[in-house]
Design an enzyme around this catalytic site. Structure first.
Site, PDB file in Angstrom:
ATOM      1  N   SER A 132      29.896 -86.756   8.292  1.00 46.95           N
ATOM      2  CA  SER A 132      29.702 -88.210   8.194  1.00 46.95           C
ATOM      3  C   SER A 132      29.648 -88.587   6.726  1.00 46.95           C
ATOM      4  CB  SER A 132      28.397 -88.625   8.863  1.00 46.95           C
ATOM      5  OG  SER A 132      28.005 -89.937   8.462  1.00 46.95           O
ATOM      6  N   TYR A 146      19.629 -87.730  10.231  1.00 47.12           N
ATOM      7  CA  TYR A 146      21.078 -87.638  10.454  1.00 47.12           C
ATOM      8  C   TYR A 146      21.779 -87.217   9.168  1.00 47.12           C
ATOM      9  CZ  TYR A 146      25.728 -89.158  12.068  1.00 47.12           C
ATOM     10  OH  TYR A 146      27.060 -89.212  12.427  1.00 47.12           O
TER      11      TYR A 146
HETATM   12  P1  NDP Z   1      29.607 -90.063  21.099  1.00 52.23           P
HETATM   13  O1  NDP Z   1      28.153 -90.124  21.357  1.00 52.23           O
HETATM   14  O2  NDP Z   1      30.463 -91.201  21.488  1.00 52.23           O
HETATM   15  O3  NDP Z   1      30.213 -88.714  21.736  1.00 52.23           O
HETATM   16  C1  NDP Z   1      29.578 -87.494  21.441  1.00 52.23           C
HETATM   17  C2  NDP Z   1      30.352 -86.344  22.044  1.00 52.23           C
HETATM   18  O4  NDP Z   1      29.672 -85.124  21.683  1.00 52.23           O
HETATM   19  C3  NDP Z   1      30.395 -86.415  23.547  1.00 52.23           C
HETATM   20  O5  NDP Z   1      31.585 -85.875  24.019  1.00 52.23           O
HETATM   21  C4  NDP Z   1      29.203 -85.526  23.950  1.00 52.23           C
HETATM   22  O6  NDP Z   1      29.364 -84.905  25.198  1.00 52.23           O
HETATM   23  C5  NDP Z   1      29.251 -84.467  22.869  1.00 52.23           C
HETATM   24  N1  NDP Z   1      27.943 -83.860  22.701  1.00 52.23           N
HETATM   25  C6  NDP Z   1      26.798 -84.438  22.263  1.00 52.23           C
HETATM   26  N2  NDP Z   1      25.786 -83.564  22.324  1.00 52.23           N
HETATM   27  C7  NDP Z   1      26.304 -82.410  22.802  1.00 52.23           C
HETATM   28  C8  NDP Z   1      25.767 -81.147  23.091  1.00 52.23           C
HETATM   29  N3  NDP Z   1      24.447 -80.870  22.925  1.00 52.23           N
HETATM   30  N4  NDP Z   1      26.586 -80.191  23.556  1.00 52.23           N
HETATM   31  C9  NDP Z   1      27.898 -80.431  23.754  1.00 52.23           C
HETATM   32  N5  NDP Z   1      28.480 -81.623  23.504  1.00 52.23           N
HETATM   33  C10 NDP Z   1      27.674 -82.595  23.041  1.00 52.23           C
HETATM   34  O7  NDP Z   1      29.737 -89.783  19.529  1.00 52.23           O
HETATM   35  P2  NDP Z   1      30.952 -90.022  18.511  1.00 52.23           P
HETATM   36  O8  NDP Z   1      32.239 -89.764  19.150  1.00 52.23           O
HETATM   37  O9  NDP Z   1      30.715 -91.313  17.836  1.00 52.23           O
HETATM   38  O10 NDP Z   1      30.608 -88.876  17.441  1.00 52.23           O
HETATM   39  C11 NDP Z   1      31.328 -87.665  17.355  1.00 52.23           C
HETATM   40  C12 NDP Z   1      30.992 -86.995  16.028  1.00 52.23           C
HETATM   41  O11 NDP Z   1      31.336 -87.883  14.961  1.00 52.23           O
HETATM   42  C13 NDP Z   1      29.511 -86.667  15.851  1.00 52.23           C
HETATM   43  O12 NDP Z   1      29.375 -85.445  15.175  1.00 52.23           O
HETATM   44  C14 NDP Z   1      29.013 -87.815  15.004  1.00 52.23           C
HETATM   45  O13 NDP Z   1      27.863 -87.459  14.271  1.00 52.23           O
HETATM   46  C15 NDP Z   1      30.220 -88.053  14.119  1.00 52.23           C
HETATM   47  N6  NDP Z   1      30.255 -89.379  13.523  1.00 52.23           N
HETATM   48  C16 NDP Z   1      30.290 -90.522  14.272  1.00 52.23           C
HETATM   49  C17 NDP Z   1      30.305 -91.750  13.678  1.00 52.23           C
HETATM   50  C18 NDP Z   1      30.326 -93.032  14.426  1.00 52.23           C
HETATM   51  O14 NDP Z   1      30.132 -94.089  13.806  1.00 52.23           O
HETATM   52  N7  NDP Z   1      30.611 -93.047  15.711  1.00 52.23           N
HETATM   53  C19 NDP Z   1      30.258 -91.864  12.207  1.00 52.23           C
HETATM   54  C20 NDP Z   1      30.261 -90.622  11.506  1.00 52.23           C
HETATM   55  C21 NDP Z   1      30.250 -89.438  12.146  1.00 52.23           C
HETATM   56  P3  NDP Z   1      28.399 -85.231  26.460  1.00 52.23           P
HETATM   57  O15 NDP Z   1      28.320 -86.707  26.600  1.00 52.23           O
HETATM   58  O16 NDP Z   1      29.078 -84.528  27.585  1.00 52.23           O
HETATM   59  O17 NDP Z   1      27.077 -84.636  26.145  1.00 52.23           O
END
Ligand code: NDP
Length: 237
Positions: A132, A146
Site C-alpha cells: 500500500s 495498517y
Molecule cells: P477486499 O477486502 O475487497 O478483498 C480482500 C481479499 O483478500 C478477499 O478475496 C479475501 O477473501 C482475501 N482475504 C482476506 N483475509 C484473508 C485471509 N485471512 N485468508 C485468505 N484470504 C483472505 O480487499 P482489497 O481487494 O481492497 O485489498 C486487496 C489487497 O490490496 C490487500 O492486501 C489490501 O491491503 C491492499 N490494498 C487495498 C487498497 C484499497 O483501497 N482497496 C489500497 C491499498 C492496498 P475472503 O473474503 O474469502 O476472506
C-alpha cells in the site's frame, strides 16, 4: 497484454476486490490460475466458475494451512500475495487482538507464502506482493497498524529479491492508493478525506491495479526487482 499461456499462477485472496481482478486478468491471458480465499465461499465459487480458475480455502492467518496450500500449488511461475485486511482507527483504543490478526495476515503470511512459493518456483518466476502507499506515506490518521504491515512487506520484497535473484526470480511490491473495493468503497465515508490528499482525486479501479501486476509478471519486467511500484493517484506527494 502479454500471453501467459502455460504459466502457473497462484493468487492469495482471489475471491473479491483486487485479487479477483488479478485472477480474471491472468485467466484471460491464458494462465492456469489457482486462488485462495478464507470466508467468501460464494464469491470464490463465482470467480472460479467465471474464469476457470481453481479456488482453495486457506486462511492466511493460519500458517500451516497457508503453507500447505502454497506447497500444493506445486512449481509456480507467478505468485501474487494479495490477501490482506485493513483496520483503521485510534491506536489508543484499537482492539489488540485485531491488530495481531492484521499482522498475521498482512505480514506473517506474505513472508511464509513468499518463502514457500520460492522453494518450488520455476526459474525466472515472479513474486508480487500487494502492499500500500501507506507503506511509504500516511496521509490520514488511524492507519498506524495498517501502515506498519505495509512497510514490513517492503522488507520482505527486498529480502526475497536478493535471495531468489540468482534464479532469475523477481520480487516486487505493488502499492495501491485508494482502490474501489469492499475494503475501501469509492462512496465510503473516508473517500473525501482520501481524495483531498491525492493529485488524481478518485479511487483507482481494480483493473488498473491488475494491469500493473500483469506487467510486472511479464517477460518485459525481468530486470525490475526489489522495487515498490506505487499506483496511488499521487497520495501525499
Ligand atoms: P477486499 O477486502 O475487497 O478483498 C480482500 C481479499 O483478500 C478477499 O478475496 C479475501 O477473501 C482475501 N482475504 C482476506 N483475509 C484473508 C485471509 N485471512 N485468508 C485468505 N484470504 C483472505 O480487499 P482489497 O481487494 O481492497 O485489498 C486487496 C489487497 O490490496 C490487500 O492486501 C489490501 O491491503 C491492499 N490494498 C487495498 C487498497 C484499497 O483501497 N482497496 C489500497 C491499498 C492496498 P475472503 O473474503 O474469502 O476472506
Amino acid at each position: 497484454m502479454s500471453d501467459f499461456t502455460g504459466k502457473s499462477v497462484m493468487v492469495l485472496g482471489g475471491s473479491r476486490g483486487i485479487g479477483a481482478a488479478i485472477v480474471r486478468h491472468f485467466a484471460s491471458a491464458g494462465a492456469d490460475v489457482v486462488f485462495s480465499y478464507s470466508g467468501s465461499a460464494d464469491a470464490a465459487a463465482a470467480v472460479a466458475a467465471e474464469t476457470g480458475a481453481a479456488a482453495v480455502q486457506a486462511d492466511s492467518a493460519v500458517r500451516d494451512e497457508l503453507v500447505a496450500a502454497v506447497a500444493a500449488a506445486g512449481a509456480l511461475d507467478i505468485m501474487v500475495i494479495n490477501a490482506g485486511v485493513a483496520i483503521m482507527g485510534d491506536p489508543l483504543t484499537m482492539d489488540a487482538d485485531a491488530v495481531d490478526r492484521l499482522i498475521d495476515i498482512n505480514v506473517r503470511a506474505p513472508y511464509f507464502a513468499g518463502v514457500e512459493a520460492g522453494r518450488r518456483m520455476n526459474d525466472n518466476g515472479r513474486i508480487i506482493i500487494i502492499g500500500s502507499v501507506n507503506g511509504d506515506r500516511v496521509a490520514w490518521p488511524g492507519a498506524t497498524a495498517y501502515a506498519l504491515s505495509k512497510s514490513a512487506v517492503q522488507g520482505i520484497g527486498r529480502g526475497l529479491a536478493r535471495d531468489f535473484g540468482p534464479r532469475g526470480i523477481t520480487v516486487n511490491v505493488v502499492q495501491p492508493g485508494p482502490v474501489d473495493t469492499d475494503m475501501n468503497p469509492a462512496g465510503g465515508p473516508m473517500a473525501p478525506m482520501m481524495h483531498a490528499a491525492m493529485a488524481i482525486k478518485r479511487h483507482a479501479k481494480v483493473d488498473e491495479v491488475a494491469a500493473l501486476v500483469l506487467f510486472l509478471a511479464s517477460p518485459a519486467a525481468a530486470m525490475i526487482t526489489g522495487t515498490t511500484q506505487t499506483i496511488d493517484g499521487g497520495v501525499g506527494i
